[in-house]
Design an enzyme around this catalytic site. Structure first.
Site, PDB file in Angstrom:
ATOM      1  N   HIS A   1       0.771  -1.148   0.215  1.00 47.75           N
ATOM      2  CA  HIS A   1      -0.162   0.121   0.138  1.00 47.75           C
ATOM      3  C   HIS A   1       0.845   1.174   0.174  1.00 47.75           C
ATOM      4  O   HIS A   1       1.856   1.246   0.747  1.00 47.75           O
ATOM      5  CB  HIS A   1      -0.787   0.366   1.225  1.00 47.75           C
ATOM      6  CG  HIS A   1      -1.720  -1.168   1.518  1.00 47.75           C
ATOM      7  ND1 HIS A   1      -2.334  -1.988   0.509  1.00 47.75           N
ATOM      8  CD2 HIS A   1      -1.599  -2.190   2.610  1.00 47.75           C
ATOM      9  CE1 HIS A   1      -2.816  -2.857   0.946  1.00 47.75           C
ATOM     10  NE2 HIS A   1      -2.309  -3.033   2.467  1.00 47.75           N
TER      11      HIS A   1
ATOM     12  N   GLU B   1      -1.682  -0.406   8.137  1.00 48.17           N
ATOM     13  CA  GLU B   1      -2.654  -1.024   8.879  1.00 48.17           C
ATOM     14  C   GLU B   1      -2.026  -2.240   9.987  1.00 48.17           C
ATOM     15  O   GLU B   1      -0.846  -2.074  10.116  1.00 48.17           O
ATOM     16  CB  GLU B   1      -3.182  -2.178   7.790  1.00 48.17           C
ATOM     17  CG  GLU B   1      -2.411  -2.897   7.069  1.00 48.17           C
ATOM     18  CD  GLU B   1      -3.008  -3.809   5.848  1.00 48.17           C
ATOM     19  OE1 GLU B   1      -4.058  -3.145   5.407  1.00 48.17           O
ATOM     20  OE2 GLU B   1      -2.373  -4.858   5.300  1.00 48.17           O
TER      21      GLU B   1
ATOM     22  N   HIS C   1       3.617  -7.279   1.896  1.00 45.67           N
ATOM     23  CA  HIS C   1       3.161  -8.231   2.787  1.00 45.67           C
ATOM     24  C   HIS C   1       2.154  -9.295   2.319  1.00 45.67           C
ATOM     25  O   HIS C   1       1.628  -8.898   1.111  1.00 45.67           O
ATOM     26  CB  HIS C   1       2.421  -7.473   4.140  1.00 45.67           C
ATOM     27  CG  HIS C   1       1.511  -6.503   3.458  1.00 45.67           C
ATOM     28  ND1 HIS C   1       1.752  -5.462   3.008  1.00 45.67           N
ATOM     29  CD2 HIS C   1      -0.002  -6.746   3.456  1.00 45.67           C
ATOM     30  CE1 HIS C   1       0.229  -4.749   2.547  1.00 45.67           C
ATOM     31  NE2 HIS C   1      -0.772  -5.706   2.964  1.00 45.67           N
TER      32      HIS C   1
ATOM     33  N   ARG D   1      -1.051  -5.170  -6.156  1.00 42.64           N
ATOM     34  CA  ARG D   1      -0.493  -6.529  -6.128  1.00 42.64           C
ATOM     35  C   ARG D   1       0.744  -7.056  -7.072  1.00 42.64           C
ATOM     36  O   ARG D   1       1.031  -6.444  -8.219  1.00 42.64           O
ATOM     37  CB  ARG D   1      -1.594  -7.416  -6.939  1.00 42.64           C
ATOM     38  CG  ARG D   1      -3.002  -7.454  -5.975  1.00 42.64           C
ATOM     39  CD  ARG D   1      -3.986  -8.720  -6.776  1.00 42.64           C
ATOM     40  NE  ARG D   1      -5.329  -8.628  -6.196  1.00 42.64           N
ATOM     41  CZ  ARG D   1      -6.235  -8.307  -6.885  1.00 42.64           C
ATOM     42  NH1 ARG D   1      -6.095  -8.033  -8.221  1.00 42.64           N
ATOM     43  NH2 ARG D   1      -7.370  -8.170  -6.473  1.00 42.64           N
TER      44      ARG D   1
END
Length: 329
Positions: free
Chosen positions: A105, A123, A181, A200
């Site tokens: 991200h 996150e 991740h 992705r």
């Protein structure tokens, strides 16, 4: 603007089909899962335009979090009223039956890779359940360069460049924006910036049964967003804040959210004057008291405490493990 009286709020979970999902969320949430499909995510507090959370009970049943932000901003957000156009965090439960795509991200400063109206995305996960093949990939292996990573992508061996560990129940992992991740064979609670920007890097060469095609990759954008200094991420070390009447531990504290874990069986206080808090029940059950009314909370329940209700007593029924989430002050 309407005169709105707020109270402790629960919301209907919003289930999401995911190619990597499973059926384990039916053991955590009371709302039945859609039949047959693998369900990878339950959005449990979402102020997204396309899928806003709706209050599940009381006089405000059916009202969305967006409606509350627009019609009772001071009561809902307290000292944070006016700072955010929408509720700034997105909360989920994930059932990662298979490994998710390898992804990244963007950070808030990479504006060229953030669509209008979105933000970057940091996150964190709290592990609730693990399977025999549980794994978390977090960060690159030290020394990985863009050239090496692209070579591994060409060889379909990108996992060779990813740091990983075997998670256990209770592990908490902070995934800062820019960190490569993924994770698999776990059920986790996730808190993140209210953003849906994901690039992705690799999807394990699998085919989506619904489309008969592989999912799209965004390799160049993903690589542009990677912080190659974020390597070998491990679970965070919890810090004991207090032990009486219950144990309170600081799980994660950063510029986007503060997360605390409460463990014990004696009554304790939750929430705080003039700031919204969110309770996530990880195990056990109990009752929250507000204005002489009692609001039950059991494993899998998530409850938003509006700023206007201030601090409230919570009475466990036996031992409870509760996460308490707040915005940084």
């Amino acid at each position: 603007m309407e005169q709105v009286t707020l109270y402790p709020l629960k919301f209907e979970p919003i289930y999401q089909y995911r190619i990597w999902g499973g059926r384990r969320l039916e053991n955590l949430l009371s709302k039945p899962l859609p039949p047959k499909d693998p369900i990878g995510e339950a959005w449990i507090l979402s102020d997204r335009d396309d899928q806003p959370s709706k209050v599940s009970y009381g006089k405000l049943k059916g009202k969305t979090i967006k409606w509350l932000m627009e019609n009772a901003p001071e009561k809902l957000m307290g000292k944070f009223a006016g700072q955010f156009k929408r509720f700034p965090l997105l909360l989920k439960f994930l059932d990662c039956q298979q490994v998710l795509s390898v992804q990244v991200h963007p950070s808030d400063d990479l504006t060229a890779y953030i669509p209008k109206g979105e933000s970057g995305k940091t996150e964190a996960w709290v592990v609730l359940e693990t399977g025999d093949k549980a794994i978390i990939y977090a960060g690159l292996k030290p020394g990985t360069t863009e050239q090496k990573l692209r070579a591994k992508l060409d060889e379909h061996k990108v996992a060779d460049d990813l740091a990983h560990f075997t998670p256990v129940i209770g592990d908490s992992v902070l995934i800062k924006a820019g960190t490569v991740h993924t994770l698999g064979d776990v059920v986790v609670f996730e808190v993140q910036e209210n953003s849906d920007v994901t690039y992705r890097l690799y999807d394990w060469d699998r085919i989506d049964e619904k489309t008969g095609k592989p999912r799209d990759l965004q390799v160049d954008k993903a690589i542009a967003c990677i912080d190659f200094n974020k390597t070998d991420i491990k679970p965070v070390t919890l810090v004991i804040k207090s032990e009486v009447p219950v144990q309170r531990e600081i799980v994660i504290r950063n510029e986007h959210f503060d997360l605390c874990r409460i463990t014990g069986e004696l009554p304790f206080m939750v929430g705080k004057e003039a700031t919204p808090h969110v309770l996530i029940c990880v195990d056990g059950k109990g009752d929250l008291e507000h204005n002489s009314d009692f609001y039950s909370l059991k494993k899998g329940d998530v409850m938003l405490l509006p700023a206007s209700i201030g601090a409230c007593p919570f009475v466990p029924k036996g031992e409870i493990i509760l996460l308490e989430l707040a915005l940084p002050e």
